[in-house]
Scaffold this motif. Structure first.
Motif, PDB file in Angstrom:
ATOM      1  N   GLY A 250       0.802  -1.222   0.000  1.00  0.00           N
ATOM      2  CA  GLY A 250       0.000   0.000   0.000  1.00  0.00           C
ATOM      3  C   GLY A 250       0.834   1.270   0.000  1.00  0.00           C
ATOM      4  N   ALA A 251       0.140   2.374  -0.191  1.00  0.00           N
ATOM      5  CA  ALA A 251       0.783   3.690  -0.241  1.00  0.00           C
ATOM      6  C   ALA A 251       1.560   3.957   1.045  1.00  0.00           C
ATOM      7  N   ASN A 252       2.663   4.649   0.918  1.00  0.00           N
ATOM      8  CA  ASN A 252       3.534   5.042   2.028  1.00  0.00           C
ATOM      9  C   ASN A 252       4.237   3.867   2.687  1.00  0.00           C
ATOM     10  N   HIS A 253       4.177   2.691   2.112  1.00  0.00           N
ATOM     11  CA  HIS A 253       4.850   1.505   2.640  1.00  0.00           C
ATOM     12  C   HIS A 253       6.029   1.159   1.731  1.00  0.00           C
ATOM     13  N   ASN A 254       7.194   0.919   2.328  1.00  0.00           N
ATOM     14  CA  ASN A 254       8.373   0.518   1.579  1.00  0.00           C
ATOM     15  C   ASN A 254       8.917  -0.786   2.127  1.00  0.00           C
ATOM     16  N   VAL A 255       9.180  -1.729   1.240  1.00  0.00           N
ATOM     17  CA  VAL A 255       9.808  -2.987   1.634  1.00  0.00           C
ATOM     18  C   VAL A 255      11.283  -2.703   1.859  1.00  0.00           C
ATOM     19  N   VAL A 256      11.756  -2.893   3.105  1.00  0.00           N
ATOM     20  CA  VAL A 256      13.152  -2.597   3.419  1.00  0.00           C
ATOM     21  C   VAL A 256      14.004  -3.849   3.593  1.00  0.00           C
ATOM     22  N   ASP A 257      13.374  -5.001   3.804  1.00  0.00           N
ATOM     23  CA  ASP A 257      14.141  -6.235   3.928  1.00  0.00           C
ATOM     24  C   ASP A 257      13.233  -7.430   3.674  1.00  0.00           C
ATOM     25  N   ILE A 258      13.808  -8.457   3.061  1.00  0.00           N
ATOM     26  CA  ILE A 258      13.094  -9.704   2.791  1.00  0.00           C
ATOM     27  C   ILE A 258      13.951 -10.843   3.324  1.00  0.00           C
ATOM     28  N   HIS A 259      13.334 -11.738   4.082  1.00  0.00           N
ATOM     29  CA  HIS A 259      14.053 -12.903   4.592  1.00  0.00           C
ATOM     30  C   HIS A 259      13.375 -14.151   4.050  1.00  0.00           C
ATOM     31  N   LEU A 260      14.150 -14.979   3.359  1.00  0.00           N
ATOM     32  CA  LEU A 260      13.653 -16.240   2.836  1.00  0.00           C
ATOM     33  C   LEU A 260      14.178 -17.356   3.709  1.00  0.00           C
ATOM     34  N   ALA A 261      13.298 -18.051   4.343  1.00  0.00           N
ATOM     35  CA  ALA A 261      13.695 -19.163   5.194  1.00  0.00           C
ATOM     36  C   ALA A 261      13.492 -20.454   4.425  1.00  0.00           C
ATOM     37  N   GLY A 262      14.152 -21.449   4.831  1.00  0.00           N
ATOM     38  CA  GLY A 262      13.977 -22.732   4.183  1.00  0.00           C
ATOM     39  C   GLY A 262      15.138 -23.645   4.461  1.00  0.00           C
ATOM     40  N   GLN A 263      15.000 -24.875   4.052  1.00  0.00           N
ATOM     41  CA  GLN A 263      16.018 -25.866   4.349  1.00  0.00           C
ATOM     42  C   GLN A 263      17.373 -25.483   3.790  1.00  0.00           C
ATOM     43  N   ALA A 264      17.409 -24.801   2.660  1.00  0.00           N
ATOM     44  CA  ALA A 264      18.696 -24.365   2.111  1.00  0.00           C
ATOM     45  C   ALA A 264      19.272 -23.204   2.916  1.00  0.00           C
ATOM     46  N   GLU A 265      18.409 -22.479   3.638  1.00  0.00           N
ATOM     47  CA  GLU A 265      18.834 -21.314   4.399  1.00  0.00           C
ATOM     48  C   GLU A 265      19.193 -21.664   5.840  1.00  0.00           C
TER      49      GLU A 265
END
Length: 122
Positions: free
Chosen positions: A28-43
């Motif tokens: 939505g407006a005024n929202h910025n994605v600043v970090d993404i964390h991908l979890a999983g068996q490889a991680e």
């Protein structure tokens, strides 16, 4: 996966071209994605390959938000929202999918660091 302004995207063709990106969520407006964390068996050793965590900065009114998807980005749930000056970055544990720290702007003369923890047995 990539954050671009207010949205998070996934590549459907290993980032071969611009046409291969699919939007998973617009925060939505005024929202910025600043970090993404991908979890999983490889991680991480106890990971779930479908777990995605997004740290989002809501510049109006100035909230830091944490969103999670347990199904590879098909559905999202906001797990926390903290009134502060927003988040700038995050660090997530390499051995625990449910542990992380979000860093925000100063509040008064103090720096802002929030710890995220979630587990079924805590």
């Amino acid at each position: 996966y990539a954050g671009n302004g207010t949205s998070i995207y996934v590549s459907t063709n290993n980032a071969a071209n611009t046409g291969g990106w699919e939007e998973l969520r617009d925060f939505g407006a005024n929202h910025n994605v600043v970090d993404i964390h991908l979890a999983g068996q490889a991680e991480v050793t106890n990971g779930d390959s479908q777990l995605i965590t997004a740290v989002v900065d809501d510049s109006t009114p100035g909230n830091g938000e944490l969103w999670r998807s347990w199904d590879g980005g098909n559905s999202w749930r906001q797990t926390t929202e903290v009134t502060n000056q927003g988040y700038n970055a995050a660090y997530f544990s390499r051995v625990n999918d449910n542990l992380g720290w979000m860093v925000g702007d100063t509040s008064g003369s103090y720096g802002v660091v929030h710890q995220f923890t979630a587990c079924d047995s805590c």
